[in-house]
Motif scaffolding. Sequence first.
Motif, PDB file in Angstrom:
ATOM      1  N   GLU A   1      -9.733  -2.864  -2.274  1.00 26.58           N
ATOM      2  CA  GLU A   1     -10.426  -2.694  -0.995  1.00 26.58           C
ATOM      3  C   GLU A   1     -10.047  -1.368  -0.344  1.00 26.58           C
ATOM      4  OE1 GLU A   1     -13.325  -3.545   0.843  1.00 26.58           O
ATOM      5  OE2 GLU A   1     -12.896  -4.779  -0.923  1.00 26.58           O
ATOM      6  N   TYR A   2      -8.773  -1.085  -0.337  1.00 30.29           N
ATOM      7  CA  TYR A   2      -8.260   0.146   0.258  1.00 30.29           C
ATOM      8  C   TYR A   2      -8.896   1.374  -0.398  1.00 30.29           C
ATOM      9  CZ  TYR A   2      -5.092   4.061   1.066  1.00 30.29           C
ATOM     10  OH  TYR A   2      -4.585   5.301   1.366  1.00 30.29           O
ATOM     11  N   TRP A   3      -8.892   1.382  -1.701  1.00 29.95           N
ATOM     12  CA  TRP A   3      -9.417   2.547  -2.424  1.00 29.95           C
ATOM     13  C   TRP A   3     -10.919   2.689  -2.283  1.00 29.95           C
ATOM     14  CZ3 TRP A   3      -6.423   6.303  -3.232  1.00 29.95           C
ATOM     15  CH2 TRP A   3      -5.041   6.074  -3.472  1.00 29.95           C
ATOM     16  N   ARG A   4     -11.608   1.565  -2.270  1.00 30.27           N
ATOM     17  CA  ARG A   4     -13.061   1.624  -2.105  1.00 30.27           C
ATOM     18  C   ARG A   4     -13.424   2.289  -0.789  1.00 30.27           C
ATOM     19  NH1 ARG A   4     -16.516  -0.039  -5.751  1.00 30.27           N
ATOM     20  NH2 ARG A   4     -15.646  -1.461  -7.274  1.00 30.27           N
ATOM     21  N   THR A   5     -12.725   1.843   0.262  1.00 28.69           N
ATOM     22  CA  THR A   5     -12.991   2.405   1.582  1.00 28.69           C
ATOM     23  C   THR A   5     -12.671   3.891   1.603  1.00 28.69           C
ATOM     24  OG1 THR A   5     -12.306   0.281   2.461  1.00 28.69           O
ATOM     25  CG2 THR A   5     -12.520   2.068   4.038  1.00 28.69           C
ATOM     26  N   LYS A   6     -11.487   4.207   1.103  1.00 28.87           N
ATOM     27  CA  LYS A   6     -11.003   5.589   1.116  1.00 28.87           C
ATOM     28  C   LYS A   6     -11.939   6.532   0.344  1.00 28.87           C
ATOM     29  CE  LYS A   6      -8.041   8.194   2.114  1.00 28.87           C
ATOM     30  NZ  LYS A   6      -7.276   8.040   3.310  1.00 28.87           N
TER      31      LYS A   6
ATOM     32  N   HIS B   1       0.815  -1.220   0.000  1.00 32.97           N
ATOM     33  CA  HIS B   1       0.000   0.000   0.000  1.00 32.97           C
ATOM     34  C   HIS B   1       0.848   1.270   0.000  1.00 32.97           C
ATOM     35  CE1 HIS B   1      -3.636  -2.218   1.907  1.00 32.97           C
ATOM     36  NE2 HIS B   1      -3.637  -2.303   0.596  1.00 32.97           N
TER      37      HIS B   1
ATOM     38  N   ASN C   1      -5.104  -2.834  -4.961  1.00 27.42           N
ATOM     39  CA  ASN C   1      -5.550  -2.407  -3.631  1.00 27.42           C
ATOM     40  C   ASN C   1      -6.996  -1.928  -3.635  1.00 27.42           C
ATOM     41  OD1 ASN C   1      -2.959  -2.842  -2.503  1.00 27.42           O
ATOM     42  ND2 ASN C   1      -2.299  -0.872  -3.330  1.00 27.42           N
TER      43      ASN C   1
ATOM     44  N   TRP D   1     -11.948   3.298 -10.861  1.00 23.84           N
ATOM     45  CA  TRP D   1     -11.401   2.628  -9.684  1.00 23.84           C
ATOM     46  C   TRP D   1     -10.005   2.114 -10.008  1.00 23.84           C
ATOM     47  CZ3 TRP D   1     -13.477   3.369  -5.168  1.00 23.84           C
ATOM     48  CH2 TRP D   1     -14.851   3.606  -5.066  1.00 23.84           C
TER      49      TRP D   1
ATOM     50  N   THR E   1     -15.019   5.981  -0.851  1.00 24.81           N
ATOM     51  CA  THR E   1     -16.392   5.984  -0.340  1.00 24.81           C
ATOM     52  C   THR E   1     -16.498   6.893   0.878  1.00 24.81           C
ATOM     53  OG1 THR E   1     -16.633   3.720  -1.119  1.00 24.81           O
ATOM     54  CG2 THR E   1     -18.284   4.495   0.438  1.00 24.81           C
ATOM     55  N   ARG E   2     -15.489   6.832   1.730  1.00 28.81           N
ATOM     56  CA  ARG E   2     -15.474   7.687   2.916  1.00 28.81           C
ATOM     57  C   ARG E   2     -15.408   9.171   2.514  1.00 28.81           C
ATOM     58  NH1 ARG E   2     -11.088   5.361   6.623  1.00 28.81           N
ATOM     59  NH2 ARG E   2     -12.370   3.519   6.963  1.00 28.81           N
TER      60      ARG E   2
ATOM     61  N   GLU F   1     -18.860  10.215   1.366  1.00 30.23           N
ATOM     62  CA  GLU F   1     -19.797  10.332   2.490  1.00 30.23           C
ATOM     63  C   GLU F   1     -19.520  11.598   3.293  1.00 30.23           C
ATOM     64  OE1 GLU F   1     -20.512   5.543   3.179  1.00 30.23           O
ATOM     65  OE2 GLU F   1     -19.236   6.663   4.567  1.00 30.23           O
TER      66      GLU F   1
END
Length: 139
Positions: free
Chosen positions: A84-89, A5, A82, A78, A91-92, A95
């Motif tokens: 998962e990392y980017w999705r979380t980042k 990462h 990584n 996308w 998406t946050r 939001e």
Amino acid sequence: MADNHTKEIRSYNMSRIRSVNSKPELLVRKYLFSKGFRYVLNDKRYPGKPDIVLPKYKTVIFVNGCFWHKHDCGRFVWPKSNIEYWRTKITRNVERDNANYIKLSEMGWNVIVLWECQLKKDTMTKTLDELSFQLKKSI
Ligand SMILES: [Zn+2]
């Protein structure tokens, strides 16, 4: 967090630093100033620290990068590693953006979001003219 990462995070941090005075943002400021609009920059008192605050017009402006704020335009894709990392980042980020926009509206501010892609050479004039129109309309 796995070692692979590191590179992404480093480039993320670098783009954050760059974004403090990113070119699209400067462009908007320069335009506003030339049209006689007066503003305050990155005011920490407001949710999300808007890039430009125009107290007289009760308006805040965010100049958003299409990637970091997930603009629904061709420029957002996308990353292929990584995931998962980017999705979380990302998406946050989205939001957080939405929560901030809501808070600002509730405080009585007009929220204008300008996207990086709207400030490219070919669309810039149109975007800025519309911005000026909207601002004048708001008072
Ligand atoms: Zn875009």
